[in-house]
Design a protein around this motif. Structure first.
Motif, PDB file in Angstrom:
ATOM      1  N   ARG A  31       0.836  -1.208   0.000  1.00  0.00           N
ATOM      2  CA  ARG A  31       0.000   0.000   0.000  1.00  0.00           C
ATOM      3  C   ARG A  31       0.867   1.253   0.000  1.00  0.00           C
ATOM      4  O   ARG A  31       0.556   2.233  -0.662  1.00  0.00           O
ATOM      5  N   CYS A  34       1.875   2.096  -3.419  1.00  0.00           N
ATOM      6  CA  CYS A  34       0.739   2.703  -4.129  1.00  0.00           C
ATOM      7  C   CYS A  34       0.573   4.166  -3.724  1.00  0.00           C
ATOM      8  O   CYS A  34       0.337   5.048  -4.578  1.00  0.00           O
ATOM      9  N   PHE A  67      -3.953  -2.864  -8.160  1.00  0.00           N
ATOM     10  CA  PHE A  67      -2.496  -2.734  -8.171  1.00  0.00           C
ATOM     11  C   PHE A  67      -1.803  -4.043  -7.795  1.00  0.00           C
ATOM     12  O   PHE A  67      -2.123  -4.659  -6.778  1.00  0.00           O
TER      13      PHE A  67
END
Length: 209
Positions: A31, A34, A67
């Protein structure tokens, strides 16, 4: 802050890095990559917009994006081992002078060379995912380049990512300590990726592992 306080701070930072690299925090790491891309693209977001997929791939769901994240490292380099050794080194030090060591200046490489570093992992992923019957056209790839011995020449030209386009991914983005770039995004990719296609964004503050 005196030397002993600073030494404790450095040790604490190494402890945090080791915890961040643990298996238990794998999704948090993904994360973070991202988020780093979104920061480069100047996309605002809320923490609750990120969710883990029920089954990998993908790694991280964000709005309409799926993703899939991977790290690009120097050959033979393992982040977990590197930071475990560094933590032990800092815990064993009695002074800052014991932590001083000379590191070779990173070699500046051009964009085509950096893209070559992505190729082995993407070939392997494409092969494995096809064998599992997965649709690569539903995945948005993010490669995080955490290179210690090399650094990207930000003035170099990015060639067309022909091989990766042929593999069939929906989009491919590249993030480094100081830059982010969307290498390609198909028409059905998320708007925030398509709208930033081919633009290199340089961060004000470089962050790496």
């Amino acid at each position: 802050m005196d030397d002993s306080d600073y030494l404790r701070l450095l040790t604490s930072q190494a402890e945090q890095a080791n915890a961040f690299l643990s298996n238990a925090r794998k999704w948090e790491r993904e994360r973070w990559v991202c988020e780093r891309l979104l920061q480069g693209l100047n996309i605002t977001y809320r923490d609750d917009e990120f969710t883990p997929a029920g089954q990998e791939p993908p790694d991280v769901l964000f709005r309409e994006a799926s993703f899939e994240v991977f790290f690009v490292l120097d050959e033979g380099r393992r982040l977990n081992d590197e930071w475990r050794e560094e933590l032990q080194r800092r815990r064993s030090a009695f002074s800052l002078s014991q932590l001083v060591r000379r590191e070779a200046r990173p070699k500046r490489i051009r964009a085509p060379e950096l893209l070559q570093r992505l190729a082995p992992t993407l070939r392997k992923k494409a092969h494995n995912y096809r064998e599992r019957g997965l649709d690569l056209g539903e995945l948005d790839i993010i490669a995080f380049a955490s290179l210690k011995r090399e650094t990207l020449d930000l003035n170099s030209h990015f060639p067309p990512p022909t091989e990766f386009l042929r593999q069939g991914w929906r989009s491919l983005s590249l993030v480094g300590p100081t830059f982010a770039r969307v290498l390609f995004a198909h028409p059905d990719a998320p708007d925030f990726l398509r709208n930033n296609l081919g633009r290199s964004i340089v961060f004000d503050v470089g962050i790496s592992l």
